[in-house]
Design an enzyme around this catalytic site. Structure first.
Site, PDB file in Angstrom:
ATOM      1  N   THR A   1      13.691 -60.807  39.715  1.00 54.16           N
ATOM      2  CA  THR A   1      14.357 -61.997  39.174  1.00 54.16           C
ATOM      3  C   THR A   1      13.239 -62.917  38.688  1.00 54.16           C
ATOM      4  O   THR A   1      12.062 -62.661  38.950  1.00 54.16           O
ATOM      5  CB  THR A   1      15.203 -62.763  40.232  1.00 54.16           C
ATOM      6  OG1 THR A   1      14.303 -63.293  41.213  1.00 54.16           O
ATOM      7  CG2 THR A   1      16.249 -61.899  40.902  1.00 54.16           C
TER       8      THR A   1
ATOM      9  N   PHE B   1      20.593 -75.164  36.271  1.00 56.44           N
ATOM     10  CA  PHE B   1      19.663 -76.019  35.527  1.00 56.44           C
ATOM     11  C   PHE B   1      19.130 -75.205  34.357  1.00 56.44           C
ATOM     12  O   PHE B   1      18.128 -74.524  34.490  1.00 56.44           O
ATOM     13  CB  PHE B   1      18.525 -76.385  36.477  1.00 56.44           C
ATOM     14  CG  PHE B   1      17.872 -77.700  36.175  1.00 56.44           C
ATOM     15  CD1 PHE B   1      18.498 -78.650  35.404  1.00 56.44           C
ATOM     16  CD2 PHE B   1      16.620 -77.999  36.697  1.00 56.44           C
ATOM     17  CE1 PHE B   1      17.901 -79.871  35.141  1.00 56.44           C
ATOM     18  CE2 PHE B   1      16.000 -79.213  36.439  1.00 56.44           C
ATOM     19  CZ  PHE B   1      16.647 -80.150  35.662  1.00 56.44           C
TER      20      PHE B   1
ATOM     21  N   TYR C   1       4.546 -64.077  52.392  1.00 60.28           N
ATOM     22  CA  TYR C   1       5.947 -64.450  52.220  1.00 60.28           C
ATOM     23  C   TYR C   1       6.554 -64.951  53.532  1.00 60.28           C
ATOM     24  O   TYR C   1       6.662 -66.148  53.763  1.00 60.28           O
ATOM     25  CB  TYR C   1       6.779 -63.289  51.617  1.00 60.28           C
ATOM     26  CG  TYR C   1       8.121 -63.796  51.170  1.00 60.28           C
ATOM     27  CD1 TYR C   1       8.350 -64.195  49.855  1.00 60.28           C
ATOM     28  CD2 TYR C   1       9.159 -63.974  52.089  1.00 60.28           C
ATOM     29  CE1 TYR C   1       9.562 -64.737  49.479  1.00 60.28           C
ATOM     30  CE2 TYR C   1      10.379 -64.513  51.707  1.00 60.28           C
ATOM     31  CZ  TYR C   1      10.565 -64.892  50.411  1.00 60.28           C
ATOM     32  OH  TYR C   1      11.758 -65.448  50.040  1.00 60.28           O
TER      33      TYR C   1
ATOM     34  N   THR D   1      21.537 -67.142  37.050  1.00 58.39           N
ATOM     35  CA  THR D   1      20.723 -65.918  37.011  1.00 58.39           C
ATOM     36  C   THR D   1      20.695 -65.307  38.416  1.00 58.39           C
ATOM     37  O   THR D   1      21.154 -65.923  39.383  1.00 58.39           O
ATOM     38  CB  THR D   1      19.257 -66.218  36.588  1.00 58.39           C
ATOM     39  OG1 THR D   1      18.730 -67.214  37.467  1.00 58.39           O
ATOM     40  CG2 THR D   1      19.151 -66.720  35.165  1.00 58.39           C
TER      41      THR D   1
ATOM     42  N   TYR E   1      14.971 -63.822  52.529  1.00 61.38           N
ATOM     43  CA  TYR E   1      14.279 -62.540  52.381  1.00 61.38           C
ATOM     44  C   TYR E   1      13.339 -62.347  53.565  1.00 61.38           C
ATOM     45  O   TYR E   1      12.776 -63.314  54.069  1.00 61.38           O
ATOM     46  CB  TYR E   1      13.496 -62.522  51.057  1.00 61.38           C
ATOM     47  CG  TYR E   1      12.816 -61.198  50.816  1.00 61.38           C
ATOM     48  CD1 TYR E   1      13.578 -60.051  50.654  1.00 61.38           C
ATOM     49  CD2 TYR E   1      11.430 -61.098  50.791  1.00 61.38           C
ATOM     50  CE1 TYR E   1      12.963 -58.819  50.467  1.00 61.38           C
ATOM     51  CE2 TYR E   1      10.816 -59.872  50.595  1.00 61.38           C
ATOM     52  CZ  TYR E   1      11.587 -58.737  50.437  1.00 61.38           C
ATOM     53  OH  TYR E   1      10.990 -57.517  50.262  1.00 61.38           O
TER      54      TYR E   1
ATOM     55  N   ASP F   1      20.488 -81.167  37.562  1.00 64.90           N
ATOM     56  CA  ASP F   1      19.684 -81.001  38.768  1.00 64.90           C
ATOM     57  C   ASP F   1      20.554 -81.037  40.029  1.00 64.90           C
ATOM     58  O   ASP F   1      21.019 -82.103  40.448  1.00 64.90           O
ATOM     59  CB  ASP F   1      18.632 -82.120  38.796  1.00 64.90           C
ATOM     60  CG  ASP F   1      17.720 -82.000  39.989  1.00 64.90           C
ATOM     61  OD1 ASP F   1      17.818 -80.988  40.719  1.00 64.90           O
ATOM     62  OD2 ASP F   1      16.911 -82.928  40.196  1.00 64.90           O
ATOM     63  N   ALA F   2      20.719 -79.877  40.632  1.00 72.00           N
ATOM     64  CA  ALA F   2      21.576 -79.756  41.823  1.00 72.00           C
ATOM     65  C   ALA F   2      21.063 -80.605  42.981  1.00 72.00           C
ATOM     66  O   ALA F   2      21.817 -80.925  43.895  1.00 72.00           O
ATOM     67  CB  ALA F   2      21.638 -78.297  42.270  1.00 72.00           C
TER      68      ALA F   2
HETATM   69  P1  NAD Z   1      16.757 -67.008  40.171  1.00 77.43           P
HETATM   70  O1  NAD Z   1      15.498 -67.659  39.696  1.00 77.43           O
HETATM   71  O2  NAD Z   1      17.248 -65.813  39.439  1.00 77.43           O
HETATM   72  O3  NAD Z   1      17.957 -68.085  40.163  1.00 77.43           O
HETATM   73  C1  NAD Z   1      17.778 -69.414  40.544  1.00 77.43           C
HETATM   74  C2  NAD Z   1      18.974 -70.253  40.131  1.00 77.43           C
HETATM   75  O4  NAD Z   1      18.732 -71.598  40.575  1.00 77.43           O
HETATM   76  C3  NAD Z   1      19.230 -70.338  38.606  1.00 77.43           C
HETATM   77  O5  NAD Z   1      20.621 -70.325  38.363  1.00 77.43           O
HETATM   78  C4  NAD Z   1      18.688 -71.721  38.234  1.00 77.43           C
HETATM   79  O6  NAD Z   1      19.323 -72.332  37.121  1.00 77.43           O
HETATM   80  C5  NAD Z   1      19.033 -72.484  39.492  1.00 77.43           C
HETATM   81  N1  NAD Z   1      18.243 -73.706  39.669  1.00 77.43           N
HETATM   82  C6  NAD Z   1      16.907 -73.843  39.796  1.00 77.43           C
HETATM   83  N2  NAD Z   1      16.594 -75.156  39.948  1.00 77.43           N
HETATM   84  C7  NAD Z   1      17.757 -75.835  39.921  1.00 77.43           C
HETATM   85  C8  NAD Z   1      18.086 -77.214  40.032  1.00 77.43           C
HETATM   86  N3  NAD Z   1      17.177 -78.154  40.225  1.00 77.43           N
HETATM   87  N4  NAD Z   1      19.400 -77.541  39.903  1.00 77.43           N
HETATM   88  C9  NAD Z   1      20.376 -76.603  39.697  1.00 77.43           C
HETATM   89  N5  NAD Z   1      20.107 -75.291  39.624  1.00 77.43           N
HETATM   90  C10 NAD Z   1      18.817 -74.923  39.738  1.00 77.43           C
HETATM   91  O7  NAD Z   1      16.532 -66.749  41.720  1.00 77.43           O
HETATM   92  P2  NAD Z   1      17.004 -65.599  42.725  1.00 77.43           P
HETATM   93  O8  NAD Z   1      15.896 -64.637  42.878  1.00 77.43           O
HETATM   94  O9  NAD Z   1      18.374 -65.121  42.432  1.00 77.43           O
HETATM   95  O10 NAD Z   1      17.023 -66.446  44.092  1.00 77.43           O
HETATM   96  C11 NAD Z   1      18.180 -67.034  44.624  1.00 77.43           C
HETATM   97  C12 NAD Z   1      18.044 -67.052  46.139  1.00 77.43           C
HETATM   98  O11 NAD Z   1      17.959 -65.701  46.608  1.00 77.43           O
HETATM   99  C13 NAD Z   1      16.789 -67.767  46.637  1.00 77.43           C
HETATM  100  O12 NAD Z   1      17.086 -68.439  47.833  1.00 77.43           O
HETATM  101  C14 NAD Z   1      15.845 -66.617  46.911  1.00 77.43           C
HETATM  102  O13 NAD Z   1      14.847 -66.928  47.860  1.00 77.43           O
HETATM  103  C15 NAD Z   1      16.829 -65.593  47.452  1.00 77.43           C
HETATM  104  N6  NAD Z   1      16.347 -64.187  47.446  1.00 77.43           N
HETATM  105  C16 NAD Z   1      15.765 -63.632  46.348  1.00 77.43           C
HETATM  106  C17 NAD Z   1      15.296 -62.321  46.411  1.00 77.43           C
HETATM  107  C18 NAD Z   1      14.625 -61.654  45.232  1.00 77.43           C
HETATM  108  O14 NAD Z   1      13.965 -60.638  45.408  1.00 77.43           O
HETATM  109  N7  NAD Z   1      14.799 -62.153  44.034  1.00 77.43           N
HETATM  110  C19 NAD Z   1      15.456 -61.577  47.583  1.00 77.43           C
HETATM  111  C20 NAD Z   1      16.096 -62.155  48.671  1.00 77.43           C
HETATM  112  C21 NAD Z   1      16.535 -63.476  48.605  1.00 77.43           C
END
Ligand code: NAD
Length: 396
Positions: free
Chosen positions: A274, A73, A234, A50, A224, A110-111
Site C-alpha cells: 500500500t 484526505f 516496526y 485506498t 501489524y 482532515d479526519a
Molecule cells: P493507505 O495509505 O493505503 O490508506 C490510508 C488512508 O488514510 C487513505 O484513505 C488516506 O486518504 C487516509 N488518510 C490519511 N491521512 C488522513 C487524514 N488526515 N484525514 C483523513 N484521511 C486520511 O494505508 P493502509 O496500508 O491501508 O493502512 C491502513 C491501516 O492498516 C493502518 O493503520 C496501517 O498501519 C494498517 N496496516 C497496514 C498494513 C500494510 O501492510 N499495508 C498491514 C497491517 C495493518
C-alpha cells in the site's frame, strides 16, 4: 492528457482515473462473487480511499449491502496535476454504490480535525440516522492536534539501538543495507500522537455524545505484527509503540461501547503493498519475499481477500469473533504460519541484488505498487488522451 507514472522514491505523483476505476471494480467483483456477509447496515470508514480502508468499505457495501460514509484526505485534479489515486478510487466506488442503489457519501478533509468530525456527524444524522460499524483505517505521516494545534510527525525508527538490515530499491532491484538510527523521545511521542489511538478515541467519543451510534455498534482499527526481521524497526520501534497505544485504546473502547452491547477490536492484518507500507525501509523487500512464498503455497491474499475474510469469518462470524490471548483479531494467520515464516527467513538470509528476482516476487511487488495508482492494469490504454478531472459523486 496522457497520464504516465511519475515516481519520486516510494511515491508516485500521478494516478490514472480509468486504471484506478478498474482496480476498484476488480475488488467489487471479487466481493460480489462471494456469499453475502451478514454484517453491518450503516458504516463509517475513516481512511476510506485506498488500502485496507477502501477494501473495508467495498466489503461493507457490496458484501453486506451497507450504506457507507467514506472520510479521506485526497485531492482532485488541478491544472496539469492528476487527482490522487484515492480520489479516483473513491469516485469509482461512489458511482458503483449509487448504481447498486446503496446510500453512499464522501467527506474529503482532515479526519484529525474537529470540523470533519462535526460534518460527518451531521451527515450521519441527516442521511443514515445511526451507524453500526466504524472502521478506523487512517495512515498518515502527520497530524495536527485539534485542541492544541501542535503538528506531530511520525517516524519509522527503532528504539534504543541502531537497526541495520537488508532493504531494496523496488524500482531497480538493488539490495543494500539500511541503517536506521534510533528515535529520540520526542520522535516517539509524536509518532504515537499520529498513529496511536487518540484520534480513534476522539471519533468514538464524539459519535457517542452525538447519539449517532446504534446500541451494539462495533468499531475496528488495524495493526501489524510481522516477522522477527522487521521487529526492531516496526513492532518494537516507534510505529509499534503507536500500535500498542492503538491496541490499548481498543480495550478502553470495548469497555465504553460494551455498556450498550457494543464492541471494539484491533485486527492484525497481513503485510501488503500500500502507499503506507512502501514508505517503510526493509518492509518492501520482506513483502516481496512473502509474496513469493505465499503465492507458491497458494495462500496469497490482497486487501480485498483479507477484508472479506475479516468480515465474514471474524467480525460477523455466526460463532462469535475469535481473538488471540491479547484480544486481537488475527487475520495475519496465513502470513504468520510457521512454515511460511521459515521459508521467508531462509530466503532472507540468502538475498542479494543478484538473486532478488529469483528468490522474491519483486516483479509482483513493483507491479502492485503501480497498480495502486491505476497503472499496469489490464485493459487500460495508457497512450489514450484522457481527462484527469473526475467529479466526485455524493461529495458532502
Ligand atoms: P493507505 O495509505 O493505503 O490508506 C490510508 C488512508 O488514510 C487513505 O484513505 C488516506 O486518504 C487516509 N488518510 C490519511 N491521512 C488522513 C487524514 N488526515 N484525514 C483523513 N484521511 C486520511 O494505508 P493502509 O496500508 O491501508 O493502512 C491502513 C491501516 O492498516 C493502518 O493503520 C496501517 O498501519 C494498517 N496496516 C497496514 C498494513 C500494510 O501492510 N499495508 C498491514 C497491517 C495493518
Amino acid at each position: 492528457m496522457i497520464i504516465q507514472p511519475k515516481t519520486r522514491g516510494f511515491i508516485c505523483t500521478t494516478a490514472h482515473p480509468d486504471g484506478c476505476a478498474a482496480q476498484v471494480q476488480k475488488q467489487i467483483d471479487y466481493v460480489k462473487d462471494k456469499p453475502p456477509v451478514k454484517g453491518p447496515k450503516n458504516v463509517l470508514v475513516i481512511g476510506a480511499s485506498t488500502g485496507y480502508g477502501l477494501a473495508s468499505r467495498i466489503v461493507s457495501a457490496f458484501g453486506a449491502g451497507a450504506n457507507t460514509i467514506g472520510v479521506y484526505f485526497d485531492k482532485p485534479a488541478e491544472g496539469a496535476r492528476t487527482a490522487s489515486a484515492g480520489w479516483y478510487n473513491s469516485a469509482a466506488f461512489e458511482k458503483a454504490a449509487s448504481e447498486a442503489e446503496l446510500k453512499s457519501y464522501s467527506i474529503v478533509g482532515d479526519a484529525f480535525s474537529d470540523d470533519i468530525k462535526s460534518r460527518t456527524i451531521e451527515l450521519i444524522r441527516s442521511e443514515l440516522g445511526k451507524i453500526d460499524l466504524i472502521v478506523y483505517s487512517v495512515a498518515s505521516p502527520r497530524r495536527t492536534h485539534p485542541k492544541s494545534g501542535e503538528v506531530f510527525s511520525s517516524v519509522i525508527k527503532p528504539l534504543g539501538e541502531t537497526y541495520i538490515n537488508k532493504t531494496v530499491n523496488f524500482h531497480t532491484g538493488d539490495v543494500t543495507q539500511a541503517t536506521i538510527e534510533p528515535a529520540s523521545e520526542d520522535e516517539l511521542r509524536q509518532t504515537i500522537a499520529v498513529m496511536g489511538g487518540e484520534d480513534w478515541q476522539m471519533w468514538i467519543d464524539q459519535l457517542e455524545q452525538a447519539d449517532v451510534l446504534t446500541d451494539g455498534a462495533t468499531t475496528i482499527a488495524y495493526s501489524y505484527i510481522g516477522p522477527e526481521i522487521t521487529h526492531a524497526v516496526y513492532r518494537d520501534g516507534t510505529i509499534g509503540a503507536a500500535k500498542n497505544d492503538l491496541e490499548a485504546t481498543a480495550h478502553r473502547l470495548a469497555d465504553q461501547l460494551g455498556a450498550t452491547g457494543g464492541r471494539a477490536f484491533v485486527s492484525v492484518n497481513k503485510a501488503l503493498v500500500t502507499q503506507s507500507s512502501a514508505a517503510i525501509p526493509v518492509v518492501p523487500l520482506y513483502i516481496s519475499a512473502l509474496y513469493k512464498v505465499m503465492k507458491d503455497s497458494g495462500l496469497h491474499e490482497n486487501c480485498i481477500e483479507q477484508m472479506y475474510r475479516l468480515f465474514s469469518e471474524r467480525l460477523y462470524s455466526e460463532d462469535g469473533t475469535p481473538v488471540d490471548d491479547k484480544g486481537l483479531i488475527r487475520i495475519d494467520d496465513l502470513e504468520m504460519k510457521p512454515e511460511i515464516q521459515a521459508e521467508v527467513a531462509k530466503r532472507w538470509a540468502e538475498l542479494t541484488t543478484e538473486n532478488v528476482y529469483e528468490l522474491t516476487d519483486l516483479k509482483g511487488y513493483n507491479k502492485e505498487f503501480f497498480q495502486l495508482f491505476g497503472f499496469e492494469t489490464d485493459g487500460i490504454d495508457y497512450e489514450a488522451d484522457i481527462d484527469p478531472n473526475v467529479e466526485m459523486p455524493n461529495l458532502k
